[in-house]
Scaffold this motif. Sequence first.
Motif, PDB file in Angstrom:
ATOM      1  N   ILE A 103      -3.761  77.021  16.795  1.00  0.00           N
ATOM      2  CA  ILE A 103      -4.925  76.127  16.769  1.00  0.00           C
ATOM      3  C   ILE A 103      -4.965  75.271  18.037  1.00  0.00           C
ATOM      4  CG2 ILE A 103      -5.991  74.165  15.582  1.00  0.00           C
ATOM      5  CD1 ILE A 103      -4.941  75.425  12.943  1.00  0.00           C
ATOM      6  N   ASN A 139      -6.119  77.373  20.811  1.00  0.00           N
ATOM      7  CA  ASN A 139      -7.556  77.616  20.677  1.00  0.00           C
ATOM      8  C   ASN A 139      -8.357  76.435  21.236  1.00  0.00           C
ATOM      9  OD1 ASN A 139      -9.994  78.826  19.909  1.00  0.00           O
ATOM     10  ND2 ASN A 139      -9.923  77.863  17.893  1.00  0.00           N
ATOM     11  N   TYR A 188     -14.117  72.049  16.490  1.00  0.00           N
ATOM     12  CA  TYR A 188     -13.440  71.171  15.529  1.00  0.00           C
ATOM     13  C   TYR A 188     -14.069  71.274  14.145  1.00  0.00           C
ATOM     14  CZ  TYR A 188     -10.777  68.471  19.046  1.00  0.00           C
ATOM     15  OH  TYR A 188      -9.900  68.062  20.012  1.00  0.00           O
ATOM     16  N   ASN A 227     -13.215  74.520  12.007  1.00  0.00           N
ATOM     17  CA  ASN A 227     -11.845  74.776  11.559  1.00  0.00           C
ATOM     18  C   ASN A 227     -11.490  73.857  10.389  1.00  0.00           C
ATOM     19  OD1 ASN A 227      -9.041  75.092  11.292  1.00  0.00           O
ATOM     20  ND2 ASN A 227      -8.856  75.620  13.455  1.00  0.00           N
ATOM     21  N   ASP A 228     -11.251  74.448   9.220  1.00  0.00           N
ATOM     22  CA  ASP A 228     -10.924  73.666   8.022  1.00  0.00           C
ATOM     23  C   ASP A 228      -9.537  73.038   8.064  1.00  0.00           C
ATOM     24  OD1 ASP A 228     -13.386  74.209   6.903  1.00  0.00           O
ATOM     25  OD2 ASP A 228     -12.674  76.000   5.848  1.00  0.00           O
ATOM     26  N   ASN A 229      -8.673  73.498   8.969  1.00  0.00           N
ATOM     27  CA  ASN A 229      -7.325  72.942   9.080  1.00  0.00           C
ATOM     28  C   ASN A 229      -7.278  71.668   9.918  1.00  0.00           C
ATOM     29  OD1 ASN A 229      -5.797  74.822   7.508  1.00  0.00           O
ATOM     30  ND2 ASN A 229      -6.172  76.326   9.125  1.00  0.00           N
TER      31      ASN A 229
END
Length: 95
Positions: free
Chosen positions: A22, A25, A79, A82-84
Amino acid sequence: MREYETMFILNPDLEDDITEEIVENIKNTIDESKGEISNIDKWGTKKLAYELDDHKAGYYTVINFNGKGETVDELERVYRLNDNILRFIILRDEQ
């Protein structure tokens, strides 16, 4: 180009390799949208002041970069997809 600082908090329950993926990314998003990263500071897992999505801790990362408006727009879009990513902020450096 202007100077910016972004901080994001990741889900602390993720595997280390997923966390790194992440962060990579996010770095690639900045690079691909004509931004230049000047510093990356990985704070690691810290306790949150209050619970976010049933999490009491989060993995913090701070990135300083130079970019344009489209860099910030694309970063914000990534941002939000992305659910994380529990929380994020993008600030313009006023130096």
